[in-house]
Motif scaffolding. Structure first.
Motif, PDB file in Angstrom:
ATOM      1  N   MET A   9       8.825  66.505  26.401  1.00  0.00           N
ATOM      2  CA  MET A   9       9.412  65.164  26.510  1.00  0.00           C
ATOM      3  C   MET A   9      10.842  65.191  26.002  1.00  0.00           C
ATOM      4  SD  MET A   9       8.198  61.624  24.684  1.00  0.00           S
ATOM      5  CE  MET A   9       6.591  61.714  25.472  1.00  0.00           C
ATOM      6  N   ASN A  10      11.778  64.632  26.743  1.00  0.00           N
ATOM      7  CA  ASN A  10      13.157  64.565  26.304  1.00  0.00           C
ATOM      8  C   ASN A  10      13.313  63.553  25.192  1.00  0.00           C
ATOM      9  OD1 ASN A  10      13.987  66.410  28.199  1.00  0.00           O
ATOM     10  ND2 ASN A  10      14.381  64.858  29.748  1.00  0.00           N
ATOM     11  N   ALA A  11      14.200  63.833  24.247  1.00  0.00           N
ATOM     12  CA  ALA A  11      14.468  62.878  23.165  1.00  0.00           C
ATOM     13  C   ALA A  11      15.671  62.044  23.556  1.00  0.00           C
ATOM     14  CB  ALA A  11      14.747  63.635  21.873  1.00  0.00           C
ATOM     15  N   ASP A  12      15.564  60.710  23.477  1.00  0.00           N
ATOM     16  CA  ASP A  12      16.647  59.888  23.985  1.00  0.00           C
ATOM     17  C   ASP A  12      16.905  58.603  23.227  1.00  0.00           C
ATOM     18  OD1 ASP A  12      18.685  59.216  25.601  1.00  0.00           O
ATOM     19  OD2 ASP A  12      17.493  58.824  27.356  1.00  0.00           O
ATOM     20  N   LEU A  13      15.911  57.936  22.735  1.00  0.00           N
ATOM     21  CA  LEU A  13      16.116  56.653  22.082  1.00  0.00           C
ATOM     22  C   LEU A  13      15.586  56.661  20.675  1.00  0.00           C
ATOM     23  CD1 LEU A  13      15.271  54.024  24.785  1.00  0.00           C
ATOM     24  CD2 LEU A  13      17.486  54.604  23.871  1.00  0.00           C
ATOM     25  N   LEU A  14      16.374  56.137  19.770  1.00  0.00           N
ATOM     26  CA  LEU A  14      15.935  55.944  18.399  1.00  0.00           C
ATOM     27  C   LEU A  14      16.093  54.494  18.042  1.00  0.00           C
ATOM     28  CD1 LEU A  14      17.628  58.966  16.638  1.00  0.00           C
ATOM     29  CD2 LEU A  14      15.261  58.785  17.344  1.00  0.00           C
ATOM     30  N   GLY A  15      15.420  54.066  16.998  1.00  0.00           N
ATOM     31  CA  GLY A  15      15.558  52.674  16.583  1.00  0.00           C
ATOM     32  C   GLY A  15      15.710  52.557  15.099  1.00  0.00           C
ATOM     33  N   SER A  16      16.237  51.411  14.666  1.00  0.00           N
ATOM     34  CA  SER A  16      16.398  51.170  13.246  1.00  0.00           C
ATOM     35  C   SER A  16      15.143  50.548  12.683  1.00  0.00           C
ATOM     36  CB  SER A  16      17.586  50.242  12.999  1.00  0.00           C
ATOM     37  OG  SER A  16      17.364  49.003  13.617  1.00  0.00           O
ATOM     38  N   SER A  17      14.891  50.795  11.425  1.00  0.00           N
ATOM     39  CA  SER A  17      13.725  50.252  10.750  1.00  0.00           C
ATOM     40  C   SER A  17      14.165  49.743   9.397  1.00  0.00           C
ATOM     41  CB  SER A  17      12.659  51.340  10.582  1.00  0.00           C
ATOM     42  OG  SER A  17      11.680  50.925   9.649  1.00  0.00           O
ATOM     43  N   PRO A  18      13.610  48.629   8.889  1.00  0.00           N
ATOM     44  CA  PRO A  18      13.979  48.163   7.570  1.00  0.00           C
ATOM     45  C   PRO A  18      13.570  49.143   6.484  1.00  0.00           C
ATOM     46  CG  PRO A  18      12.110  46.934   8.438  1.00  0.00           C
ATOM     47  CD  PRO A  18      12.658  47.752   9.547  1.00  0.00           C
ATOM     48  N   ARG A  19      12.676  50.088   6.802  1.00  0.00           N
ATOM     49  CA  ARG A  19      12.223  51.036   5.786  1.00  0.00           C
ATOM     50  C   ARG A  19      13.140  52.255   5.722  1.00  0.00           C
ATOM     51  NH1 ARG A  19       6.362  51.401   8.172  1.00  0.00           N
ATOM     52  NH2 ARG A  19       7.692  51.366  10.013  1.00  0.00           N
ATOM     53  N   ALA A  45       1.995  54.789   1.100  1.00  0.00           N
ATOM     54  CA  ALA A  45       1.405  55.610   0.052  1.00  0.00           C
ATOM     55  C   ALA A  45      -0.067  55.265  -0.184  1.00  0.00           C
ATOM     56  CB  ALA A  45       2.201  55.454  -1.243  1.00  0.00           C
ATOM     57  N   ALA A  46      -0.423  54.007   0.097  1.00  0.00           N
ATOM     58  CA  ALA A  46      -1.813  53.579  -0.096  1.00  0.00           C
ATOM     59  C   ALA A  46      -2.695  53.893   1.110  1.00  0.00           C
ATOM     60  CB  ALA A  46      -1.849  52.080  -0.391  1.00  0.00           C
ATOM     61  N   GLY A  47      -2.084  54.476   2.157  1.00  0.00           N
ATOM     62  CA  GLY A  47      -2.849  54.828   3.343  1.00  0.00           C
ATOM     63  C   GLY A  47      -2.986  53.716   4.354  1.00  0.00           C
ATOM     64  N   LYS A  48      -2.284  52.603   4.134  1.00  0.00           N
ATOM     65  CA  LYS A  48      -2.359  51.477   5.059  1.00  0.00           C
ATOM     66  C   LYS A  48      -1.466  51.748   6.278  1.00  0.00           C
ATOM     67  CE  LYS A  48      -1.717  46.470   5.348  1.00  0.00           C
ATOM     68  NZ  LYS A  48      -1.283  45.237   4.615  1.00  0.00           N
ATOM     69  N   GLY A  49      -2.030  51.609   7.476  1.00  0.00           N
ATOM     70  CA  GLY A  49      -1.289  51.884   8.700  1.00  0.00           C
ATOM     71  C   GLY A  49      -0.525  50.683   9.222  1.00  0.00           C
ATOM     72  N   SER A  50       0.581  50.956   9.896  1.00  0.00           N
ATOM     73  CA  SER A  50       1.369  49.897  10.531  1.00  0.00           C
ATOM     74  C   SER A  50       2.083  50.468  11.747  1.00  0.00           C
ATOM     75  CB  SER A  50       2.388  49.297   9.552  1.00  0.00           C
ATOM     76  OG  SER A  50       3.315  50.276   9.143  1.00  0.00           O
ATOM     77  N   ALA A  51       2.410  49.593  12.700  1.00  0.00           N
ATOM     78  CA  ALA A  51       3.109  50.010  13.927  1.00  0.00           C
ATOM     79  C   ALA A  51       4.557  49.548  13.871  1.00  0.00           C
ATOM     80  CB  ALA A  51       2.418  49.433  15.152  1.00  0.00           C
ATOM     81  N   TYR A  52       5.446  50.335  14.463  1.00  0.00           N
ATOM     82  CA  TYR A  52       6.854  49.971  14.511  1.00  0.00           C
ATOM     83  C   TYR A  52       7.454  50.502  15.820  1.00  0.00           C
ATOM     84  CZ  TYR A  52       7.371  54.816  12.982  1.00  0.00           C
ATOM     85  OH  TYR A  52       7.285  56.180  12.888  1.00  0.00           O
ATOM     86  N   LYS A  53       8.540  49.865  16.263  1.00  0.00           N
ATOM     87  CA  LYS A  53       9.216  50.291  17.485  1.00  0.00           C
ATOM     88  C   LYS A  53       9.860  51.656  17.245  1.00  0.00           C
ATOM     89  CE  LYS A  53      10.438  45.476  18.428  1.00  0.00           C
ATOM     90  NZ  LYS A  53      11.567  44.519  18.489  1.00  0.00           N
ATOM     91  N   CYS A  54       9.628  52.576  18.174  1.00  0.00           N
ATOM     92  CA  CYS A  54      10.173  53.918  17.981  1.00  0.00           C
ATOM     93  C   CYS A  54      10.867  54.455  19.227  1.00  0.00           C
ATOM     94  CB  CYS A  54       9.076  54.877  17.534  1.00  0.00           C
ATOM     95  SG  CYS A  54       7.697  55.025  18.692  1.00  0.00           S
ATOM     96  N   GLY A  55      11.145  53.618  20.203  1.00  0.00           N
ATOM     97  CA  GLY A  55      11.868  54.090  21.375  1.00  0.00           C
ATOM     98  C   GLY A  55      11.568  53.262  22.602  1.00  0.00           C
ATOM     99  N   ILE A  56      12.024  53.749  23.737  1.00  0.00           N
ATOM    100  CA  ILE A  56      11.799  53.041  24.994  1.00  0.00           C
ATOM    101  C   ILE A  56      11.294  54.002  26.065  1.00  0.00           C
ATOM    102  CG2 ILE A  56      13.546  51.278  24.538  1.00  0.00           C
ATOM    103  CD1 ILE A  56      14.412  53.607  27.264  1.00  0.00           C
ATOM    104  N   LYS A  57      10.729  53.410  27.084  1.00  0.00           N
ATOM    105  CA  LYS A  57      10.340  54.146  28.289  1.00  0.00           C
ATOM    106  C   LYS A  57      11.274  53.698  29.404  1.00  0.00           C
ATOM    107  CE  LYS A  57       6.312  54.824  31.300  1.00  0.00           C
ATOM    108  NZ  LYS A  57       4.896  54.432  31.484  1.00  0.00           N
TER     109      LYS A  57
END
Length: 298
Positions: free
Chosen positions: A1-11, A262-274
């Motif tokens: 897969m080609n790498a092309d889009l990145l996004g900003s995250s508050p973390r 760190a507590a193992g709690k999962g979350s989703a975040y935007k990480c690119g585009i199609k």
């Protein structure tokens, strides 16, 4: 897969994984750094090896080099307007036609405009303008806010869409009155003023807009034509014209990744585009074949 889009995250800036080489989500005043990040260390290490981008400020325009179906390379200009909640895409085809697409998220309307070079030796004007207006479906293109964050790391790269979507056939059986079209979208007047008598839409969309309270005087049913223009011999005879265009590359969908704290709690975040490619065929009535010379029998 080609790498092309990145996004900003508050973390952290690099929490968005790359998807296509050369583009990324920009982050205002936030500098990238390859630091350890607990459970994300392995991902970050690989990511930092691929690309290290310093993002300085937000802008709304993106210029992307795209290979068209005929093999030629064109430059697409993509712009996002967060205030009006809209996206525009513009490029020139190999035959010189200027294609503009606007997605108006506020009104759920999409607009296509084609400025087609005329054949002066055959009595046409310098160019012919066409506008096609229809409803904007959900998830057809990424939101304007996300589009505004896209940046390009390698402007010289030639892009190919990740997904080639099917051809959409649109029977444009009604005309739109330009002077009243602002009810549908404020973009129509600026986009379609040159196509004043050639603004088309579908009967199904007209019914939808009327149900939503649109003024019926905005629309006019077009006459029926028995013969297609490509099989009509008389250049002054009414006929059904077909015009096709393709959006060869556009960000059609956001991608999401998952992380754990760190507590193992999962979350989703935007990480690119199609990215997608999609073709459109518009069929509509013209008063004379002279207005549809590209649709000739070969």
């Amino acid at each position: 897969m080609n790498a092309d889009l990145l996004g900003s995250s508050p973390r952290f800036f690099f929490s968005f994984l790359p998807l296509f080489v050369g583009l990324h989500f920009a982050s205002s005043g936030m500098f990238a750094s390859c630091v350890s990040a607990a459970s994300s260390a392995r991902i970050l290490t690989r990511l930092c090896a691929l690309v290290l981008v310093v993002a300085l400020g937000l802008g709304s325009e993106l210029r992307v080099r795209v290979r068209l179906a005929d093999g030629l390379v064109t430059e697409e200009v993509l712009e996002a307007d967060n205030e009006r909640d809209s996206i525009s895409l513009e490029f020139k085809q190999g035959d010189g036609t200027l294609v503009t697409f606007v997605a108006d998220f506020k009104q759920d309307v999409k607009i296509f405009r084609a400025l087609i070079l005329g054949e002066l030796e055959r009595g046409q004007n310098q160019y012919q303008a066409l506008c096609f207006v229809s409803r904007l479906g959900r998830n057809e293109i990424i939101p304007s806010e996300s589009m505004a964050r896209l940046r390009q790391k390698n402007p010289q790269a030639i892009r190919l869409a990740e997904e080639r979507r099917g051809l959409e056939q649109l029977e444009m059986s009604a005309a739109v009155n330009l002077s009243r079209a602002s009810q549908l979208s404020s973009h129509i007047h600026n986009m379609c003023s040159e196509a004043r008598d050639a603004i088309y839409t579908r009967e199904s969309d007209v019914r939808h807009w009327l149900d939503k309270g649109a003024d019926s005087s905005m629309f006019e049913a077009l006459p029926q034509a028995a013969e297609a223009c490509h099989s009509t011999k008389d250049p002054w005879q009414p006929c059904l014209c077909t015009y096709g265009l393709r959006l060869e590359w556009y960000p059609c969908q956001l991608k999401y990744c998952r992380s754990r704290d760190a507590a193992g709690k999962g979350s989703a975040y935007k990480c690119g585009i199609k990215s997608c490619s999609k073709g459109f065929h518009f069929t509509y009535y013209v008063a004379q074949k002279q207005l549809c010379l590209w649709d000739e029998e070969t």
